[in-house]
Enzyme design. Sequence first.
Site, PDB file in Angstrom:
ATOM      1  N   LYS A  11      76.366-109.053 -43.456  1.00 38.42           N
ATOM      2  CA  LYS A  11      75.075-109.715 -43.859  1.00 38.42           C
ATOM      3  C   LYS A  11      75.259-111.004 -44.608  1.00 38.42           C
ATOM      4  CE  LYS A  11      73.212-105.697 -41.552  1.00 38.42           C
ATOM      5  NZ  LYS A  11      72.430-104.408 -41.045  1.00 38.42           N
ATOM      6  N   ASP A  70      64.787-106.715 -38.739  1.00 42.80           N
ATOM      7  CA  ASP A  70      65.557-105.954 -37.436  1.00 42.80           C
ATOM      8  C   ASP A  70      64.531-105.026 -36.417  1.00 42.80           C
ATOM      9  OD1 ASP A  70      67.896-105.179 -38.459  1.00 42.80           O
ATOM     10  OD2 ASP A  70      67.475-103.683 -40.561  1.00 42.80           O
ATOM     11  N   GLN A 116      68.883-101.356 -45.229  1.00 38.34           N
ATOM     12  CA  GLN A 116      69.563-100.884 -44.591  1.00 38.34           C
ATOM     13  C   GLN A 116      69.621 -99.384 -44.134  1.00 38.34           C
ATOM     14  OE1 GLN A 116      72.487-102.671 -43.463  1.00 38.34           O
ATOM     15  NE2 GLN A 116      74.283-101.130 -42.265  1.00 38.34           N
TER      16      GLN A 116
HETATM   17  N1  GUN Z   1      72.146 -99.593 -39.964  1.00 38.75           N
HETATM   18  C1  GUN Z   1      73.292 -99.714 -38.629  1.00 38.75           C
HETATM   19  N2  GUN Z   1      72.787-100.575 -37.810  1.00 38.75           N
HETATM   20  C2  GUN Z   1      71.451-101.092 -38.752  1.00 38.75           C
HETATM   21  C3  GUN Z   1      71.132-102.352 -38.321  1.00 38.75           C
HETATM   22  O1  GUN Z   1      71.070-102.803 -37.543  1.00 38.75           O
HETATM   23  N3  GUN Z   1      70.093-102.567 -39.611  1.00 38.75           N
HETATM   24  C4  GUN Z   1      69.666-101.266 -40.298  1.00 38.75           C
HETATM   25  N4  GUN Z   1      68.654-101.401 -40.900  1.00 38.75           N
HETATM   26  N5  GUN Z   1      70.491-100.944 -40.765  1.00 38.75           N
HETATM   27  C5  GUN Z   1      71.005-100.167 -39.617  1.00 38.75           C
END
Ligand code: GUN
Length: 282
Positions: A52, A119, A96
């Site tokens: 990311k 998100d 996350q």
């Molecule tokens: N953990 C696994 N996929 C995601 C996601 O798309 N966003 C976040 N914040 N955590 C995750």
Amino acid sequence: MAVIIDGKKISQQIKDELKEKVERLQAQGKKGALAVIQVGADPASSVYVRNKKNACAYIGIESLAYELPEETTEDELLQLVNELNDKEEVKGILVQLPLPAHICEDKVIQAISPRKDVDGFHPQSVGAMVIGEKGFVSCTPAGIIQLLKRSGIELAGKHCVVIGRSNIVGKPMALLMLRENATVTITHSKTKNLPEICRQADILIVAMGKPQFIGAEYIKEGAVVIDVGIHRDENHKLCGDVKFEEVERIASAITPVPGGVGPMTIAMLMNNCVQAMEEEEA
Ligand code: GUN
């Protein structure tokens, strides 16, 4: 043999479009940062977080990393989220998941300002999506819509079967397909006659979380198959929920694992960050 839907290529196109958009926004004096919070050092989460941050650097958005120890309390995390909510230069906040067991994920998600919820997990974002109002859409389902559209696959009037009903993928996926005028069936672990229902699908979206579970008996000749799963097989190789070699022979188009849905999730996160930058004065 099916056409392989190249998620790497399509996600790259999207990131290149976003990079240009960010340049234009910056020329207008608009800028902003994405705050990425990780609690603990789960190796898979660390990989996602790194990807990311790299995507932010590529499209020209600043990322602010908050790497907190496993012992961080819920109150400490909530306090950080509140501080970031109030910071003008922070346009997006991403916590996350999964969080350590002593922290309530729902509470943390609900603490994020919906204006910064890149998100798309906040109940307000989910509600807005359900009724077709403006808001951030969950990245993986949004990425799948882009994969299908940019591959020239017609959605209106098609029967889409979704396997899985998670808040992050299955449920928003079904609603987005409905928004595209598909006829949608949601299936899950208690569904009876799953192969029979799946064989009615023009578009089958598999997000069940079971390695290489979906074989030829689930697929109608010429169906489009989207595999959201990601696992390691017995040889430690990445694989999805679908038996790729077997299904590829029957489907008209299929996403591979890796290189299908995965890269799209990050591209759509970047899309949401750019949306947050654009909407700052709204
Ligand atoms: N953990 C696994 N996929 C995601 C996601 O798309 N966003 C976040 N914040 N955590 C995750």
